[in-house]
Design a protein around this motif. Sequence first.
Motif, short mmCIF file in Angstrom:
data_model
loop_
_atom_site.label_atom_id
_atom_site.label_comp_id
_atom_site.label_asym_id
_atom_site.label_seq_id
_atom_site.Cartn_x
_atom_site.Cartn_y
_atom_site.Cartn_z
N SER A 48 0.82 -1.21 0.00
CA SER A 48 0.00 0.00 0.00
C SER A 48 0.86 1.26 0.00
O SER A 48 0.52 2.25 -0.67
N VAL A 49 1.97 1.25 0.72
CA VAL A 49 2.85 2.43 0.77
C VAL A 49 3.40 2.75 -0.61
O VAL A 49 3.36 3.90 -1.06
N ALA A 62 7.06 7.67 5.90
CA ALA A 62 6.12 8.66 6.44
C ALA A 62 6.43 10.06 5.93
O ALA A 62 5.51 10.87 5.70
N LYS A 63 7.71 10.37 5.73
CA LYS A 63 8.12 11.70 5.28
C LYS A 63 8.28 11.79 3.75
O LYS A 63 8.78 12.79 3.24
N HIS A 64 7.84 10.73 3.05
CA HIS A 64 7.86 10.71 1.58
C HIS A 64 9.27 10.93 1.00
O HIS A 64 9.42 11.59 -0.04
N VAL A 65 10.27 10.39 1.68
CA VAL A 65 11.63 10.42 1.13
C VAL A 65 11.65 9.54 -0.12
O VAL A 65 10.81 8.64 -0.27
N VAL A 113 1.64 -17.17 15.35
CA VAL A 113 1.80 -15.72 15.54
C VAL A 113 1.78 -15.02 14.18
O VAL A 113 1.15 -13.97 14.01
N GLY A 114 2.47 -15.61 13.18
CA GLY A 114 2.50 -15.01 11.85
C GLY A 114 1.15 -14.96 11.19
O GLY A 114 0.88 -14.10 10.35
N ALA A 115 0.25 -15.89 11.56
CA ALA A 115 -1.08 -15.92 10.97
C ALA A 115 -2.03 -14.91 11.59
O ALA A 115 -2.85 -14.30 10.90
N LEU A 116 -1.91 -14.71 12.89
CA LEU A 116 -2.89 -13.90 13.62
C LEU A 116 -2.46 -12.46 13.85
O LEU A 116 -3.27 -11.54 13.79
N LEU A 117 -1.15 -12.24 14.11
CA LEU A 117 -0.69 -10.89 14.44
C LEU A 117 -0.91 -9.87 13.32
O LEU A 117 -1.31 -8.74 13.59
N PRO A 118 -0.68 -10.24 12.05
CA PRO A 118 -0.90 -9.25 10.98
C PRO A 118 -2.33 -8.75 10.87
O PRO A 118 -2.56 -7.70 10.25
N LEU A 119 -3.28 -9.46 11.45
CA LEU A 119 -4.67 -8.98 11.41
C LEU A 119 -4.82 -7.65 12.14
O LEU A 119 -5.74 -6.88 11.88
N ALA A 120 -3.87 -7.40 13.06
CA ALA A 120 -3.91 -6.14 13.80
C ALA A 120 -3.18 -5.03 13.05
O ALA A 120 -3.24 -3.87 13.45
N GLY A 121 -2.47 -5.38 11.97
CA GLY A 121 -1.66 -4.41 11.25
C GLY A 121 -2.42 -3.20 10.72
O GLY A 121 -2.03 -2.05 10.99
N PRO A 122 -3.52 -3.40 9.97
CA PRO A 122 -4.24 -2.23 9.43
C PRO A 122 -4.68 -1.25 10.51
O PRO A 122 -4.53 -0.03 10.34
N LYS A 123 -5.22 -1.75 11.61
CA LYS A 123 -5.67 -0.87 12.70
C LYS A 123 -4.50 -0.16 13.35
O LYS A 123 -4.58 1.02 13.72
N LEU A 124 -3.37 -0.89 13.51
CA LEU A 124 -2.19 -0.30 14.15
C LEU A 124 -1.69 0.90 13.36
O LEU A 124 -1.49 1.99 13.93
N GLU A 129 -3.23 2.54 10.99
CA GLU A 129 -4.28 3.56 10.83
C GLU A 129 -4.31 4.48 12.04
O GLU A 129 -4.53 5.69 11.91
N SER A 130 -4.06 3.93 13.21
CA SER A 130 -4.09 4.72 14.45
C SER A 130 -2.81 5.53 14.66
O SER A 130 -2.85 6.69 15.08
N LEU A 131 -1.64 4.91 14.41
CA LEU A 131 -0.37 5.54 14.74
C LEU A 131 0.36 6.13 13.53
O LEU A 131 1.28 6.93 13.70
N GLY A 132 -0.03 5.73 12.34
CA GLY A 132 0.68 6.19 11.16
C GLY A 132 1.91 5.35 10.89
O GLY A 132 2.30 4.51 11.71
N LEU A 133 2.53 5.57 9.75
CA LEU A 133 3.69 4.76 9.35
C LEU A 133 4.88 4.97 10.27
O LEU A 133 5.57 4.03 10.65
N GLY A 134 5.12 6.24 10.63
CA GLY A 134 6.30 6.55 11.44
C GLY A 134 6.25 5.92 12.82
O GLY A 134 7.09 5.11 13.20
N TRP A 135 5.21 6.28 13.59
CA TRP A 135 5.12 5.78 14.96
C TRP A 135 4.67 4.33 15.01
O TRP A 135 5.02 3.59 15.94
N GLY A 136 3.89 3.90 14.01
CA GLY A 136 3.50 2.48 13.98
C GLY A 136 4.70 1.57 13.83
O GLY A 136 4.86 0.58 14.56
#
Length: 526
Positions: free
Chosen positions: A336-337, A414-417, A466-477, A479-486
């Motif tokens: 997506s980035v 995040a800074k579009h370098v 862990v590899g199957a379930l943890l990425p499900l939280a990725g979009p929300k993470l 979306e909330s924190l942004g690319l930099g802080w996420g």
Amino acid sequence: MEDIEQQRPRSNNELPSEQREKLPPQEFDQDNSSATDVGDTPAKALYPETDLSRGIIGWDGQNDPANPQNFAKTRKYGLLGLVSAMTLVSPLASSMFAPAVGYMAEDFHVTNETLLSFSVSIYLLGYTFGPLFLAPLSEIYGRRVVLGAANWFFVVWQIGCALAPNIASLIVFRFFAGIGGAGCITLGAGVIADLFPIEQRGKATSIWGVGPLIGPVIGPICGGFVGEDLSWRWVFWILLIISGVFAFGIECLNRETYAPVLMRWKTAKMAKQLNRTDLRSAYDLHSDGASPLETLKLGLKRPVLLFCKSPIVLLLSTYMSVVYGLLYLFFTTISSVFEQQYGFSTGLSGLAYLGIGVGFFIGLASVAMTNDKVVVKLTARNKGIFEPEMRLPAMIFFSCILPISFFWYGWTAAKHVHWIAPIIGMAPFGIGMMGIYLPIQTYVIDCYPGYAASANATLTATRSLVGALLPLAGPKLFESLGLGWGNSLLGFIALAFVPSPIIFNLYGKAIREKFPVRLDGKKSLN
């Protein structure tokens, strides 16, 4: 090579020939499953030999060419190459579908992002369940038949995925494909233990370890172009063709390598030839006449037994799972980035994964060239006594490199370098992950050579869950924190685990010795 041979680590599988001849067959330690068998004390014996006067069937001498440990180098690496080929295709299937999932969503009119992510990650859930029974079955019936069955099971379900009428059926079919695909991922560790002595296992594990880590990187590159130019269904047709060719080749060329099964066949053959009913395999002397059902039950319990009763395996599994989960969280934003921020097409966005891929190859080469040499030197310093923990010191260095990528990639994106900056920023993660993944894999093979497949199944199942379930939280993470802080949050988590390799090196041996695990069904001697 001469220096290496002179300083070879001594294990249950390696002693000089002049010492082997002095060892009576009854001193062969049948249980290779205990960690204390591998290091800390000089080995008692090497390979069991035939003693017809006692009704014991073993190898025809220590240099018996039928013994997989004595195979020619070309044959050993040929067999390893067959397993490694499928080990590349199977992880390829885990991520090749990811760039094309948007086209599938349009066909099935699915808008739920979590459901779409699950259709990709469900494959890894198959990796969680498959190893728990494939590994033990290979230690009962042999590597060849179980690997062949798993490979064809994987191939067949690609047809189901390609013809799936809706997303629900696609999810189910990918789950079953993951179970079959886990065969080569799991049994490779057993094949390495079957074929290679201690001082060669680091290099062998590096060759075999290419697939599980490179596959998820190559997958998005191929899948992006296939989904864009053909269709998402062609992802599975291509996987069917590739996996079918490799499965057929393995079926024709592969050979059995698991010594207890080979000896069981030899015992049955000699019993028939000599008309004797008292003959027993040297590898089954301590079986106590267990029934096939009891043997099967014990085999299926081994991976769980290791996870629950061996703290060092539990800790290493946890650490590997965290790193593996971070990898797949990392993957959730890359496409997506580069599509949205840098204007890449679906196909070109897959090329962004090359940053991690290059890092993997650098890390792989580093481990392959140094791990065995370090073991040989540390063994020489330890009066010729090998300890599995000698595999782990390099992990300290690599664990410090791994977190760099999250801060570098996250903030440059995040800074579009310029797009090259975040791609280069992914490389340290690839280097660090290889430097953590491969030593842990080799460590468990060295600790439990007789049951290496079951030990590896423990690692595979936990990290895949862990590899199957943890990425499900990725979009929300993100979306909330942004690319930099996420990504920085992921970097801080990786930093928090940097002390783990130091703890493994300082206290790993003490933990292993305090909590020995017998995988042959007997109680520990301690």
